[in-house]
Design an enzyme around this catalytic site. Sequence first.
Site, PDB file in Angstrom:
ATOM      1  CB  THR A  24      -0.947   0.004   1.216  1.00  0.00           C
ATOM      2  OG1 THR A  24      -1.773  -1.158   1.156  1.00  0.00           O
ATOM      3  CG2 THR A  24      -1.828   1.236   1.241  1.00  0.00           C
ATOM      4  CE1 TYR A  37      -3.721  -0.343  -1.504  1.00  0.00           C
ATOM      5  CE2 TYR A  37      -5.757   0.281  -0.405  1.00  0.00           C
ATOM      6  CZ  TYR A  37      -4.567  -0.411  -0.416  1.00  0.00           C
ATOM      7  OH  TYR A  37      -4.227  -1.202   0.657  1.00  0.00           O
ATOM      8  CB  THR A 103      -0.011  -3.723   6.449  1.00  0.00           C
ATOM      9  OG1 THR A 103      -1.266  -3.621   5.749  1.00  0.00           O
ATOM     10  CG2 THR A 103       0.699  -2.370   6.430  1.00  0.00           C
ATOM     11  CG  ASP A 104      -3.143  -7.457   3.535  1.00  0.00           C
ATOM     12  OD1 ASP A 104      -3.496  -6.615   4.382  1.00  0.00           O
ATOM     13  OD2 ASP A 104      -3.749  -7.621   2.457  1.00  0.00           O
ATOM     14  CE  LYS A 176      -3.717  -4.925   8.057  1.00  0.00           C
ATOM     15  NZ  LYS A 176      -3.592  -4.950   6.584  1.00  0.00           N
ATOM     16  CD  GLU A 297      -7.986 -26.759  27.624  1.00  0.00           C
ATOM     17  OE1 GLU A 297      -9.085 -27.249  27.328  1.00  0.00           O
ATOM     18  OE2 GLU A 297      -7.730 -25.548  27.510  1.00  0.00           O
TER      19      GLU A 297
END
Length: 340
Positions: A24, A37, A103-104, A176, A297
């Site tokens: 981005t 975009y 950023t993903d 994120k 567990e």
Amino acid sequence: MQAKRIQHRSKNPPRVIILATGGTIAGSAASATQAGYTSGRVTVEAMIGTLPGLTGLARVHGEQIANVGSQDITFAIMINLANRINALLGNDDADGVVVTHGTDTMEETAHFLNLTVKSKRPVVMTGAMRPSTAIGADGPLNLYNAVAVAADPDATGRGTLVVMNDRIHGAHSLTKTNTTSVETFISPINGLIGTVNYGKTRYFRRPFRKHTYQSQFSVEGVASLPRVDIVYACADMPADLIDGSVEKGARGIVVAGDGNGNMNAATIERAASAAEKGVIIVRSSRVPTGKVGRNVEIDDDRMRFIASDELNPSKARILLMLALLKKRRLDEIQRLFYDY
């Protein structure tokens, strides 16, 4: 602790190389108010050329490694990036490196570099939540601050860092948390490494896990990584998801488990069967924060499972892929999740 602006007592400021991969921060839209975009439209030279004040921080040079949205980042790109950083820092061609990235999947590449870069010198990732054409684009200041951190001697030895929204995160902890907000990244388990405000840096701590120059992992000469799949646990989870990964040749499976790395009884049975055949099963969690404890567990010892400790599913996958580059016992792999 008092914030400080980077000051250079010598005539020559530090050398910082910006390695661009797209995202981005390099994106553009048809209008300044458009939500949609296209990532990876702006070159690194254009980003550097339009950002004032960089020469006061460092001697900056850019290289275009890729120009894609981070959803299209591949392990081939990550390997190339790690090898290029190691070459630059190992040959004394740079005092610090900045990586621009979408950023993903930024936390995955950050974790990968944290495990495969072999230098104490700063490696700083940054990106943006708004494209370069947007009103209030966050990329320019993020990039300025990232260069400031990469040029700062006090950033040395802190592992791969991520600079976003005036905050300095460590690669191990950050994640994120929001699809669109500039406040998207947090470090919920171990907290921030520091802050940076218009080039003024302040540090709170150093990472306590092994990283970069301390790491035993290397991708020198590596062309590809072993396949590791992530399976998402949910109510009435289909157990044959495990079978599908095994049939497709996965050498490891990370289960994004319920709660403390849980899964239903049918899936536990299939996963244990896969583990008996040599597939490495790692229990992580779909829950945003907290550790996955061993033998809490689920009887990991009996099932031959690995507990991911602090690593979320995507980071657990990265660590397991690198671990599988050489033959290791189960207890050795478990130790890696505690150490890194």
